[in-house]
Every structure is written in C-alpha cells, then in structure tokens.
Design a protein around this motif. Sequence first.
Motif, PDB file in Angstrom:
ATOM      1  N   PHE A 165       0.829  -1.206   0.000  1.00 20.37           N
ATOM      2  CA  PHE A 165       0.000   0.000   0.000  1.00 20.37           C
ATOM      3  C   PHE A 165       0.864   1.258   0.000  1.00 20.37           C
ATOM      4  N   PHE A 166       1.894   1.276   0.849  1.00 20.17           N
ATOM      5  CA  PHE A 166       2.753   2.455   0.925  1.00 20.17           C
ATOM      6  C   PHE A 166       3.785   2.486  -0.210  1.00 20.17           C
ATOM      7  N   GLY A 167       4.479   1.354  -0.421  1.00 17.76           N
ATOM      8  CA  GLY A 167       5.590   1.337  -1.366  1.00 17.76           C
ATOM      9  C   GLY A 167       5.193   1.253  -2.815  1.00 17.76           C
ATOM     10  N   TYR A 168       4.000   0.707  -3.083  1.00 18.07           N
ATOM     11  CA  TYR A 168       3.534   0.582  -4.460  1.00 18.07           C
ATOM     12  C   TYR A 168       2.315   1.468  -4.724  1.00 18.07           C
ATOM     13  N   GLY A 169       1.396   1.543  -3.751  1.00 17.95           N
ATOM     14  CA  GLY A 169       0.170   2.299  -3.950  1.00 17.95           C
ATOM     15  C   GLY A 169       0.371   3.800  -3.858  1.00 17.95           C
ATOM     16  N   LEU A 170       0.716   4.298  -2.651  1.00 17.48           N
ATOM     17  CA  LEU A 170       0.924   5.730  -2.496  1.00 17.48           C
ATOM     18  C   LEU A 170       2.063   6.213  -3.378  1.00 17.48           C
ATOM     19  N   SER A 171       3.073   5.377  -3.537  1.00 18.18           N
ATOM     20  CA  SER A 171       4.180   5.724  -4.431  1.00 18.18           C
ATOM     21  C   SER A 171       3.683   5.951  -5.850  1.00 18.18           C
ATOM     22  N   LEU A 172       2.781   5.085  -6.317  1.00 15.93           N
ATOM     23  CA  LEU A 172       2.267   5.215  -7.684  1.00 15.93           C
ATOM     24  C   LEU A 172       1.376   6.451  -7.832  1.00 15.93           C
ATOM     25  N   VAL A 173       0.615   6.789  -6.788  1.00 12.45           N
ATOM     26  CA  VAL A 173      -0.186   8.016  -6.834  1.00 12.45           C
ATOM     27  C   VAL A 173       0.729   9.221  -7.019  1.00 12.45           C
ATOM     28  N   LEU A 174       1.806   9.278  -6.236  1.00  9.66           N
ATOM     29  CA  LEU A 174       2.765  10.382  -6.363  1.00  9.66           C
ATOM     30  C   LEU A 174       3.438  10.366  -7.730  1.00  9.66           C
ATOM     31  N   PHE A 175       3.696   9.172  -8.261  1.00 11.49           N
ATOM     32  CA  PHE A 175       4.311   9.057  -9.585  1.00 11.49           C
ATOM     33  C   PHE A 175       3.397   9.659 -10.652  1.00 11.49           C
ATOM     34  N   VAL A 176       2.096   9.373 -10.553  1.00  7.60           N
ATOM     35  CA  VAL A 176       1.139   9.927 -11.517  1.00  7.60           C
ATOM     36  C   VAL A 176       1.091  11.452 -11.398  1.00  7.60           C
ATOM     37  N   LEU A 177       1.091  11.963 -10.159  1.00  7.14           N
ATOM     38  CA  LEU A 177       1.095  13.411  -9.968  1.00  7.14           C
ATOM     39  C   LEU A 177       2.359  14.043 -10.537  1.00  7.14           C
ATOM     40  N   ALA A 178       3.487  13.326 -10.407  1.00  6.68           N
ATOM     41  CA  ALA A 178       4.740  13.833 -10.966  1.00  6.68           C
ATOM     42  C   ALA A 178       4.687  13.844 -12.485  1.00  6.68           C
ATOM     43  N   LEU A 179       4.093  12.807 -13.083  1.00  6.67           N
ATOM     44  CA  LEU A 179       3.926  12.792 -14.542  1.00  6.67           C
ATOM     45  C   LEU A 179       3.110  13.995 -14.990  1.00  6.67           C
ATOM     46  N   ARG A 180       2.117  14.352 -14.193  1.00  6.49           N
ATOM     47  CA  ARG A 180       1.266  15.496 -14.516  1.00  6.49           C
ATOM     48  C   ARG A 180       2.083  16.785 -14.542  1.00  6.49           C
ATOM     49  N   GLY A 181       3.043  16.910 -13.635  1.00  4.89           N
ATOM     50  CA  GLY A 181       3.774  18.157 -13.510  1.00  4.89           C
ATOM     51  C   GLY A 181       5.114  18.215 -14.204  1.00  4.89           C
ATOM     52  N   LEU A 182       5.734  17.046 -14.456  1.00  2.00           N
ATOM     53  CA  LEU A 182       7.098  17.037 -14.984  1.00  2.00           C
ATOM     54  C   LEU A 182       7.244  16.367 -16.339  1.00  2.00           C
ATOM     55  N   GLY A 183       6.291  15.525 -16.726  1.00  2.00           N
ATOM     56  CA  GLY A 183       6.478  14.722 -17.925  1.00  2.00           C
ATOM     57  C   GLY A 183       7.143  13.401 -17.586  1.00  2.00           C
ATOM     58  N   ALA A 184       7.195  12.506 -18.559  1.00  2.00           N
ATOM     59  CA  ALA A 184       7.657  11.135 -18.310  1.00  2.00           C
ATOM     60  C   ALA A 184       9.160  11.044 -18.086  1.00  2.00           C
ATOM     61  N   ALA A 185       9.966  11.730 -18.903  1.00  2.00           N
ATOM     62  CA  ALA A 185      11.418  11.583 -18.821  1.00  2.00           C
ATOM     63  C   ALA A 185      11.957  12.073 -17.485  1.00  2.00           C
ATOM     64  N   ARG A 186      11.548  13.255 -17.053  1.00  2.00           N
ATOM     65  CA  ARG A 186      12.052  13.806 -15.795  1.00  2.00           C
ATOM     66  C   ARG A 186      11.542  13.008 -14.600  1.00  2.00           C
ATOM     67  N   THR A 187      10.286  12.593 -14.636  1.00  2.00           N
ATOM     68  CA  THR A 187       9.754  11.773 -13.543  1.00  2.00           C
ATOM     69  C   THR A 187      10.528  10.461 -13.437  1.00  2.00           C
TER      70      THR A 187
END
Length: 353
Positions: free
Chosen positions: A224-246
């Motif tokens: 839940f923490f290492g894969y779930g919440l991590s993936l939520v933050l990853f999606v938010l980072a994709l929203r703000g930074l794009g795929a390469a920088r994330t």
Amino acid sequence: MNLLHRAALPALGAAILFGASTPFAKQLIGEGFSAFSPFLLAGLLYLGSGLGLSMIRLIRDRGWKSSGLPRQEWPWLLGAITFGGVVGPLLLMVGLAHTAAATTSLFLNLESVLTAVLAWVVFREQTDRRIVFGMLLIVLGGAVLAWSGSETVTSVIGPLALVGACMAWAIDNNLTRKVSASDALFIAGSKGLVAGCVNIVLGVSLGAEFPSAGHISAAMVIGFFGYGLSLVLFVLALRGLGAARTGAYFSTAPFVGAALSIAMLGEPTSFAFWLATGLMAAGVWLHLTERHVHEHQHTALNHGHKHRHDEHHQHSHDFEWDGVGPHSHVHQHTEIQHSHGHFPDIHHRHAHR
C-alpha cells in the motif's frame, strides 16, 4: 520554493516510498515466502496497493462514483495497465528464471532510460543536454548500486526478457502520462489491482503456497505504501514534470533502499554506495536547477484536474467557490501566447524549434 521544486517533490516522494519498501519486502523473503514465490509476494504487494487505494477513493467520494476519465483517455489507461500490469510482470518472470537477482537489478535500470527515449523520440517531450546528462548520472548511480561483478546469466533469454520488461514499463509510464490529469487514485488503484491479480496467478501457477495471514497482511501493508501511495505520487509527478524527468527522479529509489538497508539492517557502507550517492545527487541537482524559458503558444484545451486560478486558469464557474482555494472541475483553456519558465507538464506539451 519555485515551481520546478514543487513539481519534483511528488517524483522524489514516489522514489522514497518505493525504495523504502525494498528492505521491508526483502525481510519477508525467506520468512513467510519461500524461494519459489517472488511473484506471489509481488502480487500481494500490488494487490495491497490496489485495494488500499480503492478503499481511500470510496471514503473520499463517500461511495462509488464514476472515474470521470474522458472517453478518449480510456485507450491510454487500458494500454498502460496492459503493459505495466500484465506484460511487464510476465517478462520479468521469464527474466528472473534465467538471470541472477543482482544482474536483474542492473538490467531494470534500463526502465528510466527507455522511458526517456520514448518520451523524447515518440511522444516528442522537450529535453536538453542538461536533463539528459542528469538522467544518465542518476541511472549510472543505480547501476553502481546494483552491480556485483560476480553474477552471471544462464541464458540469453533472460536479458532479452528483462529488456522487454523494461520496455513494457517504459511504455506504461508514457501512456500513463497521457491520463495523468485525471484522478490519480483511480489510475494507480486500477493498475495495482490488475498487476496484483496477474502476479498472484503467476506465483500460484509456479507452485507457490500462501504464507500465514500475518505475512500476507504485512506484504499488503508494504505494498500500500511502497507501491500504492508511491504510484499516486508518480502519476502526480507525470502530470507536472512529464515522463522523462519523472523517470529520472524515480531512479533514485535504489539509493533509498540501499540507505535504509544500511540504517535498518546494519549493512556496512562501501565505496560503491558513496559513489552512487555522489552520482545521483549530481543528477538530481542538474534537474532541480533546470530553467527552460521561451515564448510558447497554448492551444485551446478542455480538461479537468485540481488547480488554482493563475495565468493558465482564467475561467468562470457555474458553482460556488471561495475564489482562493484549489478546486477540481472540467474547464476550458483559451489560446494564449506568453513566455515564462516551464517544463513538460499537462499545460506545456508543445513543439520546440
């Protein structure tokens, strides 16, 4: 804190949570999970993330609500789930069967490289030499951490499968970028549920037996923490930074795992650890100090995401709003041409000369 630093926080947070899950997951191997069930463990980690995020979404929405994902974005999400939750784990299974674990870790560093290459070549995401060099330093740091020098492969099938798995996850990352403006909980929860079911089926088909309820619960909490919440933050980072920088920021996860292993398990530090630390720190610094400014044009766009009113969000509302706080609704962007510092977020996906 400038805009770039704020956008980088979710990516670094995703890397920290995912990297931190590694030493905890390692402790489960050999205890409740036999050597023949790495995919059962992976399945429970993913399933824990999917179920946990789905429960949070139900609580947040006070019951079941539609995802709100626009019809034209469903193919991108289904493609991301297919490549990231089905194809990737399948190829990883084949690769692990023919390749040592340490060598596998080295190969998996290809994911961020392939993510960036696809983002730049196929999806035309903007980059420059500074970002490329920073990404290479981060990936090189991960390679230093993974390299053992004594591991070998037993068949060419293993490396080929691992490269295929990295390509599948690279495609997943870039397709997820296409839907990153939508509900991150729904996106991450869906991917977790599918990947969890796929990996559990793989593990059971290989003869794995379920451990005790305590070990199952521990695996799902870590997931839940290492894969779930991590993936939520990853999606938010994709929203703000794009795929390469994330992807580049996320490549710092091996360092987090190594650092926690040293702190938790008393493992000795080594020259390789400090070399990797320096390489990754230099790469992250190059990214954080990036400044990309030029005159650019925004075309008319209609989408929905959480936002505040700024120079990119000037629109009226048909509902009550305090005029200050962040809010989420479908809104229209009109054409605008201006110049300011930016990066490939959901509002700046334009061509460069």
